[in-house]
Write a protein that holds these residues in place. Sequence first.
Motif, short mmCIF file in Angstrom:
data_model
loop_
_atom_site.label_atom_id
_atom_site.label_comp_id
_atom_site.label_asym_id
_atom_site.label_seq_id
_atom_site.Cartn_x
_atom_site.Cartn_y
_atom_site.Cartn_z
N THR A 39 -18.62 0.60 -3.88
CA THR A 39 -19.66 0.84 -4.50
C THR A 39 -20.92 0.78 -3.77
OG1 THR A 39 -19.81 -1.61 -4.20
CG2 THR A 39 -18.50 -1.10 -6.07
N ALA A 40 -22.02 0.83 -4.41
CA ALA A 40 -23.38 1.16 -3.74
C ALA A 40 -23.58 -0.29 -2.75
CB ALA A 40 -24.46 1.08 -4.82
N GLU A 41 -23.09 -1.33 -3.20
CA GLU A 41 -23.31 -2.54 -2.41
C GLU A 41 -22.43 -2.67 -0.94
OE1 GLU A 41 -22.11 -3.36 -6.03
OE2 GLU A 41 -24.17 -2.61 -5.82
N ASP A 42 -21.41 -1.57 -1.13
CA ASP A 42 -20.59 -1.67 -0.06
C ASP A 42 -21.31 -0.56 0.88
OD1 ASP A 42 -18.49 -2.96 -1.26
OD2 ASP A 42 -17.67 -1.37 -2.02
N LYS A 43 -22.38 -0.13 0.42
CA LYS A 43 -23.08 0.83 1.71
C LYS A 43 -24.22 0.26 2.39
CE LYS A 43 -20.66 4.53 -1.27
NZ LYS A 43 -20.64 5.37 -2.17
N GLY A 44 -25.43 0.94 2.00
CA GLY A 44 -26.75 0.49 2.63
C GLY A 44 -26.60 0.82 4.18
N GLU A 45 -26.94 -0.28 4.85
CA GLU A 45 -26.61 -0.09 6.35
C GLU A 45 -25.31 -0.19 6.84
OE1 GLU A 45 -29.92 -1.37 9.09
OE2 GLU A 45 -28.10 -2.57 9.97
N VAL A 46 -24.37 0.76 7.21
CA VAL A 46 -23.01 0.61 7.57
C VAL A 46 -22.64 0.78 8.79
CG1 VAL A 46 -22.56 1.27 5.02
CG2 VAL A 46 -22.32 2.93 7.18
N PHE A 47 -21.66 0.21 9.22
CA PHE A 47 -21.19 0.22 10.70
C PHE A 47 -19.68 0.83 10.62
CE2 PHE A 47 -24.21 -2.90 10.47
CZ PHE A 47 -24.95 -2.93 11.62
N ILE A 48 -19.75 1.80 11.66
CA ILE A 48 -18.43 2.73 11.47
C ILE A 48 -17.74 2.59 12.74
CG2 ILE A 48 -17.40 4.81 10.71
CD1 ILE A 48 -20.23 5.35 9.42
#
Length: 370
Positions: free
Chosen positions: A242-251
């Motif tokens: 979802t959009a909430e699972d995104k934003g600033e992400v760490f991969i």
Amino acid sequence: MKKMKLLLSLASVLIVASMILGACAQKPAEEKGLAVGIVLPTKDEPRWIQDETRFKDALTEQGYAVEILFSQGDPAKEKQNVETLISKGIKVLIICPHDGTAAAAAAEAARAAGVKVVSYDRLILDTDAVDYYVTFDSVAVGAAQAQYLVDNAAGTGLPLYLYAGASSDNNAFLFFEGAWNVLQPKIVDGTFVIKNSPEAVALQDKATLTRDEMGKILGQITTNWDFNVAKNLAEANLTAATAEDKGEVFILAPNDGTARAIADAFAADTDVTKYYVTGQDAEKASVQYIIDGKQSMTVLKDVRTLVSDAIAAAIAFLDGKTPEQTHTYNNNVIEVPAKPSAVVTVTKDNVKAAIVDSGYYPASDFTGLE
Ligand code: GAL
């Protein structure tokens, strides 16, 4: 007349002497044969082209001619390559297996022919037919990747996406183990939330995972070391999130090739505002991505070191000696002697010093280097 005879005999002595000297002189550097054969996993991943180039550079410099064969990700081709080299009379085999377990048969064929087997970068599993292992500290690679993510994490509930290498490669487990050691406490304390692996979420309270547990997680997050698999998996993960699972992400991306594919997928998602993505191998394309701000870090594994360790091991075996050992790695049957090499974290901040000033690649290979 006497003088003439003396001169003639002096000349013939000189001719004979020079003939003897000529015969004893070393062959020209490029003609020295080395009773060593090298087998690398595939030409399709830039990492192994790096190794081929570095082997050729080192061997030309030292004046040796050896044969390098590629297995193209196929254990049957790999075994055939080994048999070809055995039939050509090699005494030492330097082999990076495509599949650690499948390569046992090739290693055993070499052993049966009296050839010493040096496992190169990846460990050959499930056989006693491995004499030595040249490698980097792969647990340290995973730890360096994870540490980078931790060092850039501010706040809690940060989305974490995990990716791994191929399950057929023992290194994929070592990289993941090293990363898990660093990430797991930061998942437990709420800094990160895993978004793309229910198996990892189910195991997140465990500080140490068994091989089977890691295997379950890898089953969900494997890229198979393949750019396309990595891209498709990242896209599928982003579609499911979802959009909430995104934003600033760490991969956590396992290596450079897959990092670029995954980074491109995340960059194309408008709900991703910023991403941090790891890598390893210091592939030229990723060094450029780091300079351009498209990949966050890589782990430099100086292939020149690995190549010179492999050649040193081969020469030791040819001389009837034992290569230097600081460590052993269990391959499920024996403890394989090894001397793991250190790795270096590379970011935009030290890319010039670590990659260019160190002499690894020339500045002219890149654009925008400050
Ligand atoms: C690993 C190797 C890495 C990476 C990967 C994909 O075994 O250690 O450097 O390139 O394979 O080929």
